[in-house]
Design an enzyme around this catalytic site. Structure first.
Site, PDB file in Angstrom:
ATOM      1  N   LYS A 199      35.063  42.336  48.174  1.00  0.00           N
ATOM      2  CA  LYS A 199      34.751  43.214  49.299  1.00  0.00           C
ATOM      3  C   LYS A 199      33.286  43.627  49.276  1.00  0.00           C
ATOM      4  CE  LYS A 199      37.790  46.300  50.634  1.00  0.00           C
ATOM      5  NZ  LYS A 199      38.623  47.536  50.721  1.00  0.00           N
ATOM      6  N   GLU A 205      32.511  39.740  37.637  1.00  0.00           N
ATOM      7  CA  GLU A 205      33.228  38.512  37.279  1.00  0.00           C
ATOM      8  C   GLU A 205      33.190  37.513  38.428  1.00  0.00           C
ATOM      9  OE1 GLU A 205      35.600  41.948  35.300  1.00  0.00           O
ATOM     10  OE2 GLU A 205      34.568  41.577  37.207  1.00  0.00           O
ATOM     11  N   GLY A 258      42.889  46.680  47.024  1.00  0.00           N
ATOM     12  CA  GLY A 258      42.829  45.310  46.529  1.00  0.00           C
ATOM     13  C   GLY A 258      44.183  44.719  46.201  1.00  0.00           C
ATOM     14  N   ARG A 259      45.025  45.484  45.497  1.00  0.00           N
ATOM     15  CA  ARG A 259      46.324  44.947  45.081  1.00  0.00           C
ATOM     16  C   ARG A 259      47.327  44.887  46.229  1.00  0.00           C
ATOM     17  NH1 ARG A 259      44.974  49.660  42.902  1.00  0.00           N
ATOM     18  NH2 ARG A 259      46.270  51.528  43.118  1.00  0.00           N
ATOM     19  N   GLU A 344      48.735  49.522  37.817  1.00  0.00           N
ATOM     20  CA  GLU A 344      47.468  50.031  38.341  1.00  0.00           C
ATOM     21  C   GLU A 344      47.717  51.155  39.336  1.00  0.00           C
ATOM     22  OE1 GLU A 344      43.464  47.753  38.886  1.00  0.00           O
ATOM     23  OE2 GLU A 344      44.559  47.546  40.776  1.00  0.00           O
ATOM     24  N   HIS A 375      64.654  31.890  25.723  1.00  0.00           N
ATOM     25  CA  HIS A 375      64.300  31.271  24.445  1.00  0.00           C
ATOM     26  C   HIS A 375      63.080  31.938  23.816  1.00  0.00           C
ATOM     27  CE1 HIS A 375      67.127  27.862  24.939  1.00  0.00           C
ATOM     28  NE2 HIS A 375      66.947  28.134  26.221  1.00  0.00           N
TER      29      HIS A 375
END
Length: 542
Positions: A199, A205, A258-259, A344, A375
């Site tokens: 944004k 990153e 964002g999420r 979050e 498993h």
């Protein structure tokens, strides 16, 4: 603690010894403790919830004015109080022409315009009218983002693999150079489109990976890479400097967290992968859940019942985590997606008024797809010292009709695990099994101890017809609203994330110490552990 919470805790004390299996002495247990909406079934009958507990939980939602809070969210009021923002991811999928206003402005026309812009661009990429510098159709799309700008579209694109009929989509998020290097290694820059999702267009990153991808494109294409770039951002000045044409930048407002953002421009790679009609079905599924959430009564309301089980297990029973267990390989990223959505949003110790919360908030959320998890960690689920409520997801039908026996085994395993968690195995039955295996005397008793487990461990199951775009939209919106309801009950703001800020700030200040550009005195300002680790990680001789 209010009187209602006290009554709920007392009711748990009085009924704690009741076995889950005994609840099914009532012939209508399943019918009375399950709910359905548009083909999506939530079975919470294998929990200790009863009519008294649900009545008290419903009263708690009244005490926190949940109905009013739901209306405030959908109507665009600024319920994200710490950032003074509305919370309107629901508007991105709204199936209404009734105005939804923020600061007096109806936001729906801009949302529809952006969706149309996305559709035009996605269809042009898919058909080849928007193409590479060489005139070739794009065969691959790399989405570069992190957090909500990565996990949501990555999860959904994988989940909807049977509907892929466009370019292959790849997702890069980690600042670890291995992620971008491994992704680029198998691709042709001549036919690759790069979407940069940030944004602010400053996320460290994302921008580090974006510059590496740009260098990769330029090495093959020269300086003119504009045809190979698009962005999801509101920072038009920065995207322009990066070489991205304005018509290839897709923005969204600050009232989309964002999420919660895959419903809009962040979902562009999903749309490119599955096409416009399927993406609209995805939005329709979420909108159907929105309508259900706003109109269904408490006992028939899937988000409210899922939240009720969460509050009951976490705050009343004291279970500190929940396992998300999709028996659907294409939902393999769904537990991670819900981990971000839930932890979050509700991983907080601060109430809306800034005071410390008086009870535990968000639990630890984790999981893996079945049957792989059986498993791995199911041993702990069945015999561990901690009770972990399990949430199973399973489809009635698979996409692979020619592999029906696979799906039959999958369904059998899913149902068996929830049944086993409830039933357990008695010491008496364990002795019989141990005897059949040749044990006797003290050895038999010892082995019986290993073979027995108490059961009485709760689970819920979400069953759906088939994992379609519509159903995926339903599932995501269901969990969004579950997180919201739990946050309202706990009295916190589910839509900010101040806890992540300090780590980001410290990473910026540490970089000069890592790359050696900081003055010597800067090292002395750090604690002994950090100085020792810096020495080990930056000095090859240490």
């Amino acid at each position: 603690m209010t009187q209602t919470w006290q009554l709920l805790a007392k009711h748990r004390e009085q009924t704690a010894d009741t076995s889950l299996l005994s609840l099914f002495d009532s012939a209508d247990r399943f019918k009375s403790f399950s709910a359905e909406a548009d083909g999506l079934l939530l079975d919470y009958s294998k929990t200790a919830l009863d009519t008294t507990a649900l009545s008290l939980l419903e009263h708690i939602t009244t005490e926190v004015s949940l109905t009013d809070r739901i209306s405030e969210m959908f109507n665009g009021e600024k319920i994200n109080t710490t950032e003074n923002r509305a919370v309107l991811h629901t508007a991105l999928r709204a199936q209404t022409d009734e105005p939804i206003t923020v600061d007096g402005e109806n936001v729906l026309p801009a949302i529809r315009q952006t969706l149309q812009q996305m559709e035009s661009y996605a269809e042009a990429v898919r058909c080849g009218s928007i193409h590479s510098n060489s005139g070739s159709k794009f065969t691959d799309v790399i989405n570069i983002g992190i957090g909500g700008s990565d996990l949501g579209p990555a999860m959904a694109t994988l989940a909807l693999a049977p509907y892929h009929n466009g370019p292959r989509c790849h997702f890069v998020s980690n600042i670890d150079g291995a992620h971008i290097a491994d992704t680029l290694k198998g691709l042709d820059p001549q036919t690759t489109l790069v979407i940069i999702a940030s944004k602010s267009f400053t996320t460290i990153e994302t921008m580090t990976n974006a510059r590496t991808a740009l260098d990769w494109l330029r090495a093959a294409l020269g300086d003119d890479t504009s045809a190979h770039l698009a962005a999801v951002s509101t920072a038009l000045d920065k995207t322009s400097t990066f070489g991205i044409a304005p018509e290839r930048v897709f923005g969204f407002a600050d009232w989309v967290g964002g999420r919660y953002s895959l419903w809009g421009p962040v979902g562009l790679p999903i749309m490119i992968a599955i096409g416009i009609e399927n993406f609209r079905q995805f939005l329709n599924g979420a909108a159907a859940m929105d309508r259900h959430f706003r109109t269904a009564p408490f006992r028939n309301n899937l988000p409210m019942m899922l939240a009720a089980t969460g509050i009951w297990h976490h705050n009343i029973c004291g279970y500190d985590s929940r396992a998300i267990l999709p028996y659907d390989q294409r939902l393999s990223r769904f537990p991670a997606y819900l981990q971000q959505l839930d932890m979050e949003s509700n991983g907080k110790s601060v109430a809306l008024d800034g005071s410390l919360l008086q009870r535990d908030s968000g639990p630890i959320v984790w999981g893996e797809p079945g049957t792989n998890g059986q498993h791995a960690f199911y041993q702990l689920l069945h015999q561990g010292t901690r009770v972990v409520p399990a949430e199973f997801l399973i489809a009635a039908q698979a996409h692979e009709a020619d592999l029906a026996h696979h799906h039959q085994l999958l369904v059998a395993n899913c149902l068996a695990q929830s049944e086993a968690l409830m039933l357990g195995r008695s010491r008496e039955d364990a002795r019989v099994i141990a005897a059949k295996r040749g044990f006797s005397g003290d050895a038999l008793e010892q082995m019986a101890g290993h073979l027995a487990f108490e059961g009485n461990r709760p689970s819920v199951t979400l069953a759906y017809p088939k994992l379609t775009p519509f159903v995926l939209g339903q599932l995501i919106a269901l969990y969004e609203h579950r997180v919201f309801v739990e946050g309202v009950i706990w009295g916190l703001n589910s839509f900010d994330q101040w806890g992540v800020e300090l780590g980001k700030e410290l990473a910026v200040s540490l970089l000069p110490l890592v790359d050696g550009s900081a003055p010597a005195e800067a090292y002395s300002e750090k604690d002994g552990s950090t100085r020792g680790l810096l020495s080990k990680l930056t000095d090859p001789q240490s």
